[in-house]
Design a protein around this motif. Structure first.
Motif, PDB file in Angstrom:
ATOM      1  N   TYR A  85      31.888 -15.220 -63.709  1.00  0.00           N
ATOM      2  CA  TYR A  85      31.738 -14.921 -62.277  1.00  0.00           C
ATOM      3  C   TYR A  85      31.470 -13.429 -62.081  1.00  0.00           C
ATOM      4  O   TYR A  85      32.016 -12.600 -62.818  1.00  0.00           O
ATOM      5  N   THR A  93      37.395 -19.338 -57.481  1.00  0.00           N
ATOM      6  CA  THR A  93      36.504 -19.946 -58.474  1.00  0.00           C
ATOM      7  C   THR A  93      36.607 -21.467 -58.367  1.00  0.00           C
ATOM      8  O   THR A  93      37.531 -21.997 -57.736  1.00  0.00           O
ATOM      9  N   THR A 134      38.633 -13.293 -58.792  1.00  0.00           N
ATOM     10  CA  THR A 134      38.135 -14.366 -59.660  1.00  0.00           C
ATOM     11  C   THR A 134      38.943 -14.557 -60.943  1.00  0.00           C
ATOM     12  O   THR A 134      38.871 -15.617 -61.548  1.00  0.00           O
ATOM     13  N   PHE A 176      35.637 -20.841 -52.652  1.00  0.00           N
ATOM     14  CA  PHE A 176      34.825 -20.622 -53.867  1.00  0.00           C
ATOM     15  C   PHE A 176      33.385 -20.969 -53.550  1.00  0.00           C
ATOM     16  O   PHE A 176      33.120 -21.752 -52.625  1.00  0.00           O
TER      17      PHE A 176
END
Ligand code: FES
Ligand code: FES
Lengths: 791, 172
Positions: A693, A359, A140, A106
């Motif tokens: 994201y 993430t 994500t 991430f």
């Protein structure tokens, strides 16, 4: 025992004098002789293989003392542990290295660290580290992660599945087979960033002579941090001292043990000097846990008359790249058990799938699972009400667990110890003048204005927790709490608690309680927390447990102190203990008011021990270990009144009513403050906050510019009121209030907006309800309604 | 190239050599050990670092230490005089305007400045003018109440408003 004077009074906080004068002791304020500074190089990629790292230039930079990469830690530091190993769920815990070994997963994953003479030099040197990355495909969202062919994060977690956890109670299939009505909906609990105002920080100081570690740290739970530090760094637990005196907010984000903490310890030990690490806000956004991020598909079975009969939930939770300390327990146990809420539904099944994605790891954020649960059931109550054409108030009344049914075992297999949901609802309805408001709403609709009324009749589970329950849930710890109450020779009192309040005010609340019980001035009672060197053990502050569990332990220890003092008083007064009464700090012989000893006199004798009863040990100090027999179940009704601007989609909160039942209240001012702050965070989720994201795994809302932490103009005045149903299973009657506001509020706001827009046929809008989203929903609804000519 | 600056901080004249890129907030915290001024973001969004620069509230993470050369700086450490709290401090204490306290020094300084400009603000004005200060704990309600109360007290006893500048509040 007379508990009247301070207990229940809005005593001003003793925390405040140091905090309003700038004399607090937050971790970043700490300076130690010879202290070095650490900075962490973090991955700019959501997912990449590290082909090579060249640290030569950084190492040569003036002022740099050391540079470490993942390779330097191998064999010298264990992975960051996950401490909530939920059973029967095929849980996968891939290694979470403090600095990535060969793959970053991430943006924010640690790649290298620099130790330098000052923070600016450490940060400058990060730019001198050359990393050759080979970018990998990124995933994500949990739905993408679940798809076949999705990029895979961990070899040992096929399909990116971290766990599949199941729960079922009753005959769910029969409930749906027999249902007269089935309401289905998909909800998105967007990802949030906790944003405690104080970034995380650690000052680690290894003493090479004593082979001891002293670490100042922004943690909600210093003893857990001590334990996890021992596990990660192999420093013996009895050689580690954590200090966390003033902590600038946590909201769950300072529960976990983080790579940054472990790295500071490692560097300090390796270099033999103190090392400070303080993240900046950008780092906080990517490297401190996020919250929520759960998608649920919900079906509710019901009768035409509005009786709820069954509930089926499928939840997809985004765990981020690794499992943070308590993460697996949040979307499972803490979420699922309380989903049935205040209602008598007895057939309920819940499947939770946790997925790894590229993430930031998610973990507990204020309420942790319970806001998601309360949101789900309270939104479903409104959707069912609309389906069977009942008023949202009536659908709730129809399904409430009746006040005379407690203790009540729910479909979530929790034993709700007490409750009176009707009373809280009635009080809130009266405060808001519900009938009058509905009238007004009808009138405004005639004028094309959109007024909405949203209800949330919530119950939460807190006061974590009976240790046996924690163990059964796979939490790698107990959730009892110790307390020590010590009366010194001068009559001054020291209270040790293993909880670690960081804004919740228990330095005051606990002093009120003990001062009252011992009959000493509140100023004479000092509450010590946040120091593992002073406090033998403790599980920390979270889960609305501090006062309910830690406070009860203190209560019990104080009772023991009084018992011992009474025996000593009897000895000194040459009376039988049974003939003594204890009031306002004095032991008096019943019937001879002249014969008395104050608690201070007793304390002096106990501490000098010149004249003690046969067999009594010196000192006036008692310790207890309180393990609650059940959770606590605060409840209440929140009502939000909004007006939606037809032209802009802007939501204006006209009124916000919070009627909460948190049991017995020790300090009403502090309790109100907890509700205000909790509601503000719930409103933040409903209207403003969203961590987003992009496809490459970059957090595009990675600063306070791009992520809306609500400011003073965005939060309304909150009208608080209470009903009081004491907790029946602890000595204080306290239930806890730290999370109620957040758990109760989000759905009240969303229900209000949906109610406002229901004439347009709108039944849901995904959070956050920004003007743009609301405006788009209104336009879409109007467009689809237009051909029939209806506005 | 270090540069020499002279700054009057909380009534104490200071002379230091600083890096040109050193932020005022870092100068206060690191060079002068005045750690009451906090860093919540260092990008000008949170207001935790608010101080008075020549009487004006500024976010000290948005000002370089060299820009404060020749100026008067006041931090939270200067608000109380002896045992007497500034009316704004007192009101925050009385009305539970803080929880974790991390945002508080910034709010106190912003409020002192606000009440200099506007001694009788409405609630809406208080909320608007404190927009640049973020608090994650209180929901702002008791902060607004504290500002209102401080304003009342300061209007009633204007002598208390210009806080004396104690010489001993210079830190270090
Ligand atoms: S630290 Fe200066 S505005 Fe946040
Ligand atoms: S009191 Fe904690 S951020 Fe304001």
């Amino acid at each position: 025992m007379s508990v009247t004077r301070l207990f229940g009074a809005s005593v001003k906080r003793r925390e405040d004098p140091r905090l309003i004068t700038g004399r607090g002791a937050y971790t970043d304020d700490i300076k130690l002789p010879g202290m070095l500074h650490m900075a962490v190089l973090r991955s700019p990629y959501g997912h990449a293989r590290i082909k090579a790292i060249d640290t030569a230039k950084a190492k040569a930079h003036p002022g740099v003392r050391a540079v470490y990469t993942g390779a330097d830690l191998l064999g010298r530091m264990n992975p960051i542990p996950c401490a909530w190993l939920i059973p029967d769920s095929d849980l996968k815990v891939p290694a979470y290295h403090a600095l990535a070994k060969d793959t970053v997963r991430f943006t924010g994953d640690g790649v290298a660290m620099v130790i330098a003479d000052d923070p600016a030099t450490a940060r400058d040197a990060l730019d001198l580290i050359d990393v050759d990355y080979e970018p990998l495909p990124v995933v994500t969202s949990q739905e993408q992660a679940a798809a076949t062919g999705a990029p895979q994060l961990h070899d040992d977690a096929p399909g990116n599945l971290a766990f599949h956890w199941k729960f079922a109670h009753g005959d769910v299939d029969a409930a749906f087979r027999d249902a007269e009505v089935v309401v289905k909906h998909r909800f998105v609990q967007q990802r949030l960033v906790p944003n405690a105002m104080e970034p995380r920080s650690a000052v680690a100081s290894w003493n090479p002579g004593a082979e001891e570690l002293l670490i100042y740290n922004t943690t909600q739970n210093p003893h857990i941090a001590r334990f996890l530090t021992a596990v990660t760094t192999s420093i013996p637990e009895n050689k580690i001292r954590y200090i966390a005196r003033d902590v600038g907010g946590g909201f769950g984000s300072k529960i976990p043990f983080y790579p940054g903490d472990a790295l500071a310890v490692f560097a300090s030990k390796d270099l033999g000097l103190p090392v400070k690490w303080t993240e900046d806000r950008r780092e906080n956004y990517v490297a401190t846990i996020h919250g929520r991020d759960q998608i649920t598909e919900v079906e509710m079975a019901a009768k035409r008359d509005g009786t709820m009969t069954g509930l089926r939930v499928k939840a997809l939770s985004n765990m981020g790249a690794y499992l943070s300390t308590a993460a697996p327990g949040v979307p499972t146990w803490l979420f699922a058990l309380i989903v049935p809420g205040c209602y008598t539904i007895q057939n309920y099944a819940c499947d939770v799938f946790g997925y790894f994605t590229n993430t930031t790891p998610t973990d507990a954020y204020r309420g942790a699972g319970r806001p998601e649960a309360a949101f789900l059931i309270e939104r479903m109550a409104d959707l069912l009400a609309a389906e069977v054409k009942m008023d949202p108030v009536e659908i709730r009344r129809k399904n409430f667990i009746p006040a005379d049914a407690f203790p009540y075992t729910t479909a979530g297999t929790l034993s709700y110890d007490s409750g009176n949901y009707q009373a809280a609802l009635d009080k809130a309805l009266a405060m808001v003048d519900y009938a009058g408001l509905r009238q007004k709403q009808a009138e405004l609709r005639q004028q094309g204005r959109y007024l909405g009324i949203g209800l949330s009749t919530y119950v939460e589970v807190c006061g974590l927790a009976p240790s046996a329950a924690a163990g059964a849930m796979g939490f790698q710890g107990g959730l009892w709490e110790p307390a020590t109450v010590r009366v010194l020779a001068t009559g001054k009192v020291v209270v040790l608690t293993g909880t670690n309040p960081h804004g919740q005010g228990e330095e005051t609340t606990f002093a009120q309680m003990v001062g009252d019980m011992l009959g000493v001035p509140v100023e004479d009672v000092d509450v010590v927390h946040g120091d593992t060197g002073a406090i033998p053990m403790g599980w920390g502050t979270y889960g609305s447990r501090t006062t309910a569990v830690g406070g009860t332990a203190i209560y019990k220890a104080t009772v023991k102190v009084i018992e011992k003092a009474k025996k000593l008083a009897a000895h000194l007064l040459e009376a039988s203990p049974d003939d003594l009464e204890f009031e306002q700090g004095s032991f008096r012989v019943k019937g001879s008011p002249g014969k008395a000893k104050t608690i201070q006199e007793i304390a002096l004798m106990a501490n000098v021990a010149w004249n003690m009863p046969e067999g009594m040990e010196p000192g006036l100090e008692e310790s207890t270990f309180h393990d609650p027999t059940n959770f606590t179940f605060p409840f209440g009704t929140h009502i939000c009144v909004v007006e939606v601007d037809a032209d802009t989609g802007e939501v204006k909160i006209e009124r916000y009513i919070a009627v909460d039942d948190v049991g017995v209240v020790i300090n009403p001012m502090i309790v109100d403050g907890q509700v205000h702050g909790g509601v503000a965070q719930g409103i933040g989720q409903a209207l403003y906050e969203h961590a987003i994201y992009d496809e490459g795994g970059n957090l595009i809302t990675g600063s306070m510019m791009d992520y809306t932490v609500p400011n003073a103009t965005q939060i309304p005045t909150i009208e608080t009121a209470r009903t009081e149903t004491p907790c029946p299973h602890n000595l204080t009657g306290v239930k806890g209030v730290g999370e109620t506001g957040t758990i109760a509020s989000t759905q009240a706001v969303v229900n209000a907006v949906v109610d406002a827009l229901s004439p347009l046929g709108i039944s849901d809008i995904e959070m956050p309800l920004t003007p743009e989203r609301v405006w788009r929903a209104m336009r879409a609804a109007q467009a689809s309604a237009a051909p029939t000519g209806q506005p | 190239m270090r540069q020499k600056i002279s700054v009057n901080v909380n009534g104490v004249p200071r002379e230091n050599e600083v890096e040109p890129r050193l932020l005022l907030v870092q100068y206060l915290r690191e060079s002068l050990n005045l750690t009451g001024t906090h860093i919540g973001c260092d990008t000008g969004q949170c207001g935790a670092c608010t101080v008075l620069l020549d009487g004006q509230a500024v976010k000290s993470c948005m000002v370089l230490a060299v820009q404060a050369n020749g100026a008067q700086v006041r931090t939270v450490e200067s608000l109380a005089s002896g045992d007497a709290y500034h009316p704004v401090q007192q009101a925050f204490w009385d009305l539970h305007g803080l929880q974790c306290g991390f945002c508080t020094p910034g709010f106190l300084m912003a409020t002192v400045s606000l009440l200099q400009r506007n001694p009788n603000p409405t609630d809406a004005e208080i909320r608007e003018q404190l927009e640049g200060n973020l608090c994650r704990c209180t929901g702002y309600q008791n902060i607004v109440a504290a500002v209102r109360s401080a304003a009342e007290k300061m209007r009633a006893a204007p002598a208390a408003s210009p806080t004396p500048m104690p010489a001993g509040a210079g830190g270090e």
